[in-house]
Design a protein around this motif. Structure first.
Motif, mmCIF file in Angstrom:
data_model
loop_
_atom_site.group_PDB
_atom_site.id
_atom_site.type_symbol
_atom_site.label_atom_id
_atom_site.label_comp_id
_atom_site.label_asym_id
_atom_site.label_seq_id
_atom_site.Cartn_x
_atom_site.Cartn_y
_atom_site.Cartn_z
ATOM 1 N N ILE A 1 0.841 -1.207 0.000
ATOM 2 C CA ILE A 1 0.000 0.000 0.000
ATOM 3 C C ILE A 1 0.878 1.260 0.000
ATOM 4 O O ILE A 1 1.743 1.425 0.854
ATOM 5 C CB ILE A 1 -0.935 0.025 1.242
ATOM 6 N N ASN A 2 0.613 2.150 -0.931
ATOM 7 C CA ASN A 2 1.363 3.398 -1.043
ATOM 8 C C ASN A 2 0.708 4.464 -0.163
ATOM 9 O O ASN A 2 0.010 5.357 -0.640
ATOM 10 C CB ASN A 2 1.417 3.856 -2.502
ATOM 11 N N ASP A 3 0.898 4.315 1.128
ATOM 12 C CA ASP A 3 0.293 5.224 2.097
ATOM 13 C C ASP A 3 1.092 5.165 3.386
ATOM 14 O O ASP A 3 1.799 4.188 3.638
ATOM 15 C CB ASP A 3 -1.159 4.799 2.360
ATOM 16 N N GLU A 4 0.982 6.199 4.194
ATOM 17 C CA GLU A 4 1.716 6.237 5.463
ATOM 18 C C GLU A 4 1.240 5.160 6.433
ATOM 19 O O GLU A 4 2.012 4.651 7.232
ATOM 20 C CB GLU A 4 1.556 7.612 6.129
ATOM 21 N N LEU A 5 -0.033 4.839 6.372
ATOM 22 C CA LEU A 5 -0.579 3.863 7.295
ATOM 23 C C LEU A 5 -1.635 3.032 6.578
ATOM 24 O O LEU A 5 -2.489 3.570 5.887
ATOM 25 C CB LEU A 5 -1.218 4.575 8.509
ATOM 26 N N ALA A 6 -1.541 1.738 6.746
ATOM 27 C CA ALA A 6 -2.544 0.832 6.190
ATOM 28 C C ALA A 6 -2.816 -0.244 7.226
ATOM 29 O O ALA A 6 -1.896 -0.745 7.866
ATOM 30 C CB ALA A 6 -2.029 0.209 4.891
ATOM 31 N N LEU A 7 -4.080 -0.569 7.408
ATOM 32 C CA LEU A 7 -4.471 -1.599 8.370
ATOM 33 C C LEU A 7 -5.421 -2.588 7.705
ATOM 34 O O LEU A 7 -6.203 -2.218 6.827
ATOM 35 C CB LEU A 7 -5.192 -0.969 9.571
ATOM 36 N N THR A 8 -5.362 -3.818 8.153
ATOM 37 C CA THR A 8 -6.247 -4.834 7.604
ATOM 38 C C THR A 8 -7.644 -4.658 8.187
ATOM 39 O O THR A 8 -7.819 -4.669 9.402
ATOM 40 C CB THR A 8 -5.723 -6.245 7.939
ATOM 41 N N ALA A 9 -8.641 -4.479 7.318
ATOM 42 C CA ALA A 9 -10.025 -4.341 7.756
ATOM 43 C C ALA A 9 -10.699 -5.708 7.778
ATOM 44 O O ALA A 9 -11.445 -6.043 8.698
ATOM 45 C CB ALA A 9 -10.789 -3.410 6.816
ATOM 46 N N LYS A 10 -10.396 -6.509 6.756
ATOM 47 C CA LYS A 10 -11.049 -7.804 6.620
ATOM 48 C C LYS A 10 -10.153 -8.697 5.774
ATOM 49 O O LYS A 10 -9.460 -8.221 4.876
ATOM 50 C CB LYS A 10 -12.400 -7.592 5.937
ATOM 51 N N ALA A 11 -10.162 -9.995 6.082
ATOM 52 C CA ALA A 11 -9.384 -10.938 5.283
ATOM 53 C C ALA A 11 -10.193 -12.202 5.047
ATOM 54 O O ALA A 11 -10.836 -12.716 5.960
ATOM 55 C CB ALA A 11 -8.073 -11.277 5.989
ATOM 56 N N ASN A 12 -10.188 -12.675 3.819
ATOM 57 C CA ASN A 12 -10.801 -13.943 3.466
ATOM 58 C C ASN A 12 -9.646 -14.843 3.030
ATOM 59 O O ASN A 12 -9.038 -14.614 1.994
ATOM 60 C CB ASN A 12 -11.803 -13.751 2.327
ATOM 61 N N ILE A 13 -9.329 -15.846 3.857
ATOM 62 C CA ILE A 13 -8.134 -16.644 3.597
ATOM 63 C C ILE A 13 -8.444 -18.134 3.494
ATOM 64 O O ILE A 13 -9.446 -18.608 4.039
ATOM 65 C CB ILE A 13 -7.057 -16.421 4.682
ATOM 66 N N GLN A 14 -7.583 -18.828 2.774
ATOM 67 C CA GLN A 14 -7.685 -20.277 2.647
ATOM 68 C C GLN A 14 -6.278 -20.868 2.689
ATOM 69 O O GLN A 14 -5.397 -20.439 1.929
ATOM 70 C CB GLN A 14 -8.315 -20.671 1.312
ATOM 71 N N PHE A 15 -6.073 -21.834 3.594
ATOM 72 C CA PHE A 15 -4.832 -22.595 3.607
ATOM 73 C C PHE A 15 -5.069 -23.801 2.705
ATOM 74 O O PHE A 15 -5.980 -24.584 2.945
ATOM 75 C CB PHE A 15 -4.482 -23.043 5.033
ATOM 76 N N LYS A 16 -4.266 -23.963 1.662
ATOM 77 C CA LYS A 16 -4.472 -25.011 0.678
ATOM 78 C C LYS A 16 -3.739 -26.303 1.020
ATOM 79 O O LYS A 16 -4.190 -27.377 0.673
ATOM 80 C CB LYS A 16 -4.036 -24.532 -0.710
ATOM 81 N N ARG A 17 -2.594 -26.185 1.676
ATOM 82 C CA ARG A 17 -1.862 -27.353 2.161
ATOM 83 C C ARG A 17 -0.885 -26.923 3.246
ATOM 84 O O ARG A 17 -0.519 -25.764 3.338
ATOM 85 C CB ARG A 17 -1.156 -28.097 1.037
ATOM 86 N N SER A 18 -0.462 -27.872 4.063
ATOM 87 C CA SER A 18 0.495 -27.582 5.128
ATOM 88 C C SER A 18 1.858 -27.243 4.543
ATOM 89 O O SER A 18 2.251 -27.765 3.508
ATOM 90 C CB SER A 18 0.649 -28.792 6.052
ATOM 91 N N VAL A 19 2.570 -26.370 5.255
ATOM 92 C CA VAL A 19 3.934 -26.016 4.879
ATOM 93 C C VAL A 19 4.851 -26.626 5.936
ATOM 94 O O VAL A 19 4.560 -26.550 7.127
ATOM 95 C CB VAL A 19 4.105 -24.480 4.822
ATOM 96 N N LYS A 20 5.939 -27.207 5.488
ATOM 97 C CA LYS A 20 6.831 -27.919 6.403
ATOM 98 C C LYS A 20 8.153 -27.189 6.604
ATOM 99 O O LYS A 20 8.548 -26.348 5.787
ATOM 100 C CB LYS A 20 7.108 -29.321 5.869
ATOM 101 N N GLN A 21 8.809 -27.541 7.697
ATOM 102 C CA GLN A 21 10.127 -26.990 7.990
ATOM 103 C C GLN A 21 11.059 -27.223 6.811
ATOM 104 O O GLN A 21 11.053 -28.284 6.198
ATOM 105 C CB GLN A 21 10.692 -27.658 9.247
ATOM 106 N N GLY A 22 11.847 -26.205 6.469
ATOM 107 C CA GLY A 22 12.792 -26.316 5.369
ATOM 108 C C GLY A 22 12.244 -25.842 4.037
ATOM 109 O O GLY A 22 13.001 -25.675 3.079
ATOM 110 N N GLU A 23 10.930 -25.621 3.959
ATOM 111 C CA GLU A 23 10.352 -25.152 2.700
ATOM 112 C C GLU A 23 10.432 -23.632 2.606
ATOM 113 O O GLU A 23 10.466 -22.937 3.622
ATOM 114 C CB GLU A 23 8.900 -25.620 2.567
ATOM 115 N N ARG A 24 10.469 -23.141 1.383
ATOM 116 C CA ARG A 24 10.479 -21.696 1.128
ATOM 117 C C ARG A 24 9.128 -21.296 0.559
ATOM 118 O O ARG A 24 8.696 -21.826 -0.457
ATOM 119 C CB ARG A 24 11.590 -21.346 0.149
ATOM 120 N N VAL A 25 8.471 -20.342 1.234
ATOM 121 C CA VAL A 25 7.167 -19.846 0.793
ATOM 122 C C VAL A 25 7.386 -18.555 0.004
ATOM 123 O O VAL A 25 8.001 -17.617 0.507
ATOM 124 C CB VAL A 25 6.230 -19.587 1.995
#
Length: 190
Positions: free
Chosen positions: A122-146
């Motif tokens: 966000i190109n602004d001095e301050l930005a805050l999350t108002a709402k989030a719709n999220i989905q985890f598709k699969r587990s992430v394991k140690q050693g992986e790069r996201v």
């Protein structure tokens, strides 16, 4: 023609200055020496390893660009950024990010990478999350790069909101998807 150590090291400095993302393996091939020789040359010249060079270049490039939060508060390392357009970050999952018994990353780390990237783009001095719709598709394991990719979908100046989509991958496999509705500071003040 074989170069002297001094000539090779001078060319090594110039090559890394031109392309800080070149690997030790590529340098070894270019100068027809072993990877170990390249590492010793870098050590003598006080040139950091690739990971540190990437981090340094990213910090220098983005410290003046990220406006909405300090760069050190971004979870993961920003490697590309175009304010109010798109951004990319990488996050290496280490032991401190996972559950001990199964080595699966705690979800809040994957979410935090995506959320902080949505804020940072966000190109602004301050930005805050108002709402989030999220989905985890699969587990992430140690050693992986996201690798998280943020894309600004819509800027609504009337409401002072910006919609940012963040999609995260491990080896091109989708692991997380989120749509973040962000408040911009004009609306927060008003």
């Amino acid at each position: 023609m074989k170069r002297t150590k001094k000539e090779r090291q001078q060319m090594l400095k110039e090559t890394i200055k031109e392309n800080p993302f070149i690997t030790d393996e590529d340098l070894a091939e270019k100068f027809q020496v072993s990877v170990q020789t390249i590492r010793l040359d870098r050590l003598e010249l006080s040139i950091p390893e690739l990971r540190e060079r990437i981090k340094y270049v990213a910090e220098k490039k983005f410290e003046d660009e990220v406006r909405s939060l300090p760069l050190e508060e971004v979870i993961g390392e920003i490697i590309d950024m175009e304010l109010d357009q798109s951004a990319i970050s990488i996050f290496d999952v280490r032991e401190e990010h996972v559950f001990i018994r199964n080595k699966i990353a705690r979800g809040h780390h994957v979410f935090a990478q995506a959320n902080s990237l949505a804020v940072a783009v966000i190109n602004d001095e301050l930005a805050l999350t108002a709402k989030a719709n999220i989905q985890f598709k699969r587990s992430v394991k140690q050693g992986e790069r996201v690798i998280a990719k943020a894309k600004v979908l819509k800027i609504d100046d009337g409401l002072g909101r910006t919609i940012v989509e963040v999609i995260s991958y491990v080896n091109n496999e989708l692991v997380f998807k989120g749509e973040f509705e962000m408040y911009r500071s004009e609306k927060i003040k008003g």
